[in-house]
Every structure is written in structure tokens, then in C-alpha cells.
Scaffold this active site. Sequence first.
Site, short mmCIF file in Angstrom:
data_model
loop_
_atom_site.label_atom_id
_atom_site.label_comp_id
_atom_site.label_asym_id
_atom_site.label_seq_id
_atom_site.Cartn_x
_atom_site.Cartn_y
_atom_site.Cartn_z
NE ARG A 13 -37.72 34.61 23.37
CZ ARG A 13 -37.85 35.75 24.14
NH1 ARG A 13 -37.14 36.85 23.96
NH2 ARG A 13 -38.62 35.63 25.38
NE ARG B 40 -37.31 34.54 28.18
CZ ARG B 40 -37.15 35.72 28.06
NH1 ARG B 40 -36.04 36.10 27.37
NH2 ARG B 40 -37.99 36.63 28.56
CE LYS C 219 -36.10 44.25 26.06
NZ LYS C 219 -37.43 43.58 25.86
NE ARG D 250 -42.18 38.26 29.02
CZ ARG D 250 -41.72 37.44 27.97
NH1 ARG D 250 -42.23 36.32 27.61
NH2 ARG D 250 -40.55 38.11 27.52
NE ARG E 16 -39.04 44.28 32.22
CZ ARG E 16 -38.19 43.53 31.37
NH1 ARG E 16 -36.93 43.85 31.23
NH2 ARG E 16 -38.60 42.62 30.69
P1 AP5 Z 1 -35.24 38.91 21.50
O1 AP5 Z 1 -34.32 39.65 20.72
O2 AP5 Z 1 -35.32 37.79 22.19
O3 AP5 Z 1 -36.51 40.06 22.03
P2 AP5 Z 1 -36.27 40.83 23.46
O4 AP5 Z 1 -36.68 42.14 23.36
O5 AP5 Z 1 -35.12 40.59 23.88
O6 AP5 Z 1 -37.77 40.13 24.08
P3 AP5 Z 1 -37.58 39.37 25.82
O7 AP5 Z 1 -38.52 38.57 25.83
O8 AP5 Z 1 -36.20 38.83 26.01
O9 AP5 Z 1 -37.65 40.77 26.56
P4 AP5 Z 1 -38.42 40.84 27.91
O10 AP5 Z 1 -38.09 42.38 28.20
O11 AP5 Z 1 -39.59 40.25 28.08
O12 AP5 Z 1 -37.57 39.76 28.80
P5 AP5 Z 1 -36.43 39.86 29.78
O13 AP5 Z 1 -35.47 38.69 29.98
O14 AP5 Z 1 -35.72 41.29 29.79
O15 AP5 Z 1 -36.41 38.70 19.84
C1 AP5 Z 1 -37.87 37.66 20.37
C2 AP5 Z 1 -37.94 36.75 18.94
O16 AP5 Z 1 -38.28 37.50 17.74
C3 AP5 Z 1 -36.75 35.96 18.94
O17 AP5 Z 1 -37.18 34.78 18.37
C4 AP5 Z 1 -35.94 36.76 17.69
O18 AP5 Z 1 -35.16 35.74 16.77
C5 AP5 Z 1 -37.09 37.26 16.81
N1 AP5 Z 1 -36.81 38.49 16.10
C6 AP5 Z 1 -36.24 39.68 16.73
N2 AP5 Z 1 -35.87 40.77 15.73
C7 AP5 Z 1 -36.76 40.22 14.66
C8 AP5 Z 1 -37.17 40.96 13.38
N3 AP5 Z 1 -36.60 42.15 13.02
N4 AP5 Z 1 -37.84 40.16 12.67
C9 AP5 Z 1 -38.38 38.78 12.92
N5 AP5 Z 1 -38.33 38.45 14.21
C10 AP5 Z 1 -37.26 39.05 14.90
O19 AP5 Z 1 -36.93 39.75 31.02
C11 AP5 Z 1 -37.74 38.60 31.65
C12 AP5 Z 1 -38.42 38.79 32.99
O20 AP5 Z 1 -37.27 39.17 33.93
C13 AP5 Z 1 -39.27 39.86 32.97
O21 AP5 Z 1 -40.68 39.73 32.88
C14 AP5 Z 1 -39.16 40.31 34.82
O22 AP5 Z 1 -40.01 39.34 35.49
C15 AP5 Z 1 -37.76 40.00 34.96
N6 AP5 Z 1 -36.93 41.14 34.90
C16 AP5 Z 1 -35.78 41.51 33.81
N7 AP5 Z 1 -35.63 42.77 34.00
C17 AP5 Z 1 -36.29 43.26 34.82
C18 AP5 Z 1 -36.29 44.67 35.49
N8 AP5 Z 1 -35.11 45.71 35.11
N9 AP5 Z 1 -37.04 44.87 36.70
C19 AP5 Z 1 -37.80 43.86 37.00
N10 AP5 Z 1 -37.87 42.73 36.55
C20 AP5 Z 1 -37.10 42.46 35.47
ZN ZN Z 2 -34.24 39.58 25.57
#
Ligand code: AP5
Ligand code: ZN
Length: 207
Positions: free
Chosen positions: A123, A156, A13, A167, A88
Site C-alpha cells: 500500500r 504508512r 474500507k 493489528r 471498532r
Molecule cells: P485500504 O482501502 O487502504 O484498506 P483499509 O481497510 O482502509 O485498511 P486500513 O489499514 O486503513 O485499516 P485499519 O482499520 O487498520 O486502519 P485505520 O486507519 O482505520 O486497502 C488496503 C490496500 O489494499 C491498499 O493498498 C489498496 O489499494 C489495496 N486493495 C483494496 N481493495 C483491493 C482489492 N479488491 N484487490 C486488491 N487490492 C486491494 O486505523 C489505524 C489505527 O488508528 C488503528 O490501528 C488504531 O490505532 C487507530 N484507530 C482508528 N480508528 C480507531 C477506533 N475507532 N478506535 C480505536 N482506535 C482507532
Molecule cells: Zn483505511
Amino acid sequence: MRIILLGAPGAGKGTQARFITEKFDIPQISTGDMLRAAVKEGTPLGLQAKDIMAAGKLVSDDLIIALVKDRIAQPDCANGFLFDGFPRTIPQAQALLDADVVIDYVLEIAVDDEEIVKRLSGRRVHEGSGRVYHVEYNPPKEEGKDDVTGEPLVQRGDDSEETVRKRLAVYHEQTEPLVGFYCELAERSPETAPVYRKVMGVGSMDD
Ligand code: AP5
Ligand code: ZN
């Protein structure tokens, strides 16, 4: 243009958000990045979110909905925005509907769980900007350093395999039902519902 990027942790994402927000000149609203900033600054929100995030669980809907409503009222959101990691849960999606926030597209990025574990263990992130790298798939120009600022990259706290698996379980249980939610909405009110598209997230980042 108002877009929701839906997808499991590590689906890409944040990575795709960079391309899309640049193309449409809209801000990226990552609730995860906002929460991590709050934790780092030690704000009241950060203090509440810290342990929940470290455990791979979701922060309460009320806190998140208030955070997002406040963010989209800012002037830079007047021409649209991209949500990364929000909504989410069904209550979060319902809150958007209740507030009459019209969304144009919901894009689901689909990647299977084992690939995700590989992605998240490699990552590395630049904390200041949220720029994302991967030691193998998208390495920085200089090892361990951000391409733009030269500052150190970090791992992270929630990217250990154990927490990633938690997760993923939370995603399948609480976030995946949004697929049905938006598909039903599109059937019920085709004129006003967002367009829903599922994209396979397993090609190269450019693909
Ligand atoms: P990346 O682009 O970083 O993936 P992402 O989908 O953004 O993954 P996140 O871990 O950030 O998602 P998340 O939903 O768990 O975390 P968030 O910060 O929202 O890519 C991942 C890796 O893959 C990178 O190394 C990249 O280089 C590589 N990659 C990408 N594309 C690729 C490809 N095509 N081929 C190969 N490699 C590739 O949330 C964190 C925490 O915050 C949650 O657990 C929760 O506690 C809280 N939180 C956040 N939002 C909410 C909400 N709305 N409600 C409740 N709690 C929330
Ligand atoms: Zn992210």
C-alpha cells in the site's frame, strides 16, 4: 444514508469508502485518517495516539467517542455519513446506540489474513487526501506520485508485517465481536436495527 464499513485492517474500507461516499454524496469519517492528521499536527490528541497507533493497538474508547460525536455534529453530516474504522469495539458501538444515532447499513468487508498482509505491504498513500494505492493491484499513473496532485506517496508507519499482524490480532479480538453485536441487534429490534450485510472483499475493487 448512514453507513458503517466494518472490516479488518487492509480489507479495503478506505478504497470502497471513496466509491460509496461519491455515490451517496456523504462525507467519509475515517477515525484512522483523523488520528493520523492529529499526530502530524502534534495536537494533544495526536500526542496521546501516536505510540498506540505505531504499536498497532487501539486508542481509548473515550477519546474516539468524543472525536466522532464532535464530527457528526458538523453541518456536512446532516444528510448522513460513512464511518470507516469506527466503531471498532463493543463500547464504541454501544455509545452510538446510547446517543440514538440511527445507522441504516453495516457492511462487513471480509478478506483473509494472508491476503491482507500482501495488500498492506504494497500500500502507498497520499497523506493530504487519504487516497490509497497499491504498487501492484492499484498503481498510480506515475510511480510514487499521487494521480491528482503529483505529490509523493508514502508508506504508512503501521504497515510493516510485524505491526500488521498485531493489528490483525487486535481486530479478531476486539472488533470482530461487532458482527455478533449487530446480528443480535437485528434479531432483537428488526425495525430499528441497521441492515447487516457481509461482502467478500477479494474480487477486483470495482466488483
Ligand atoms: P485500504 O482501502 O487502504 O484498506 P483499509 O481497510 O482502509 O485498511 P486500513 O489499514 O486503513 O485499516 P485499519 O482499520 O487498520 O486502519 P485505520 O486507519 O482505520 O486497502 C488496503 C490496500 O489494499 C491498499 O493498498 C489498496 O489499494 C489495496 N486493495 C483494496 N481493495 C483491493 C482489492 N479488491 N484487490 C486488491 N487490492 C486491494 O486505523 C489505524 C489505527 O488508528 C488503528 O490501528 C488504531 O490505532 C487507530 N484507530 C482508528 N480508528 C480507531 C477506533 N475507532 N478506535 C480505536 N482506535 C482507532
Ligand atoms: Zn483505511
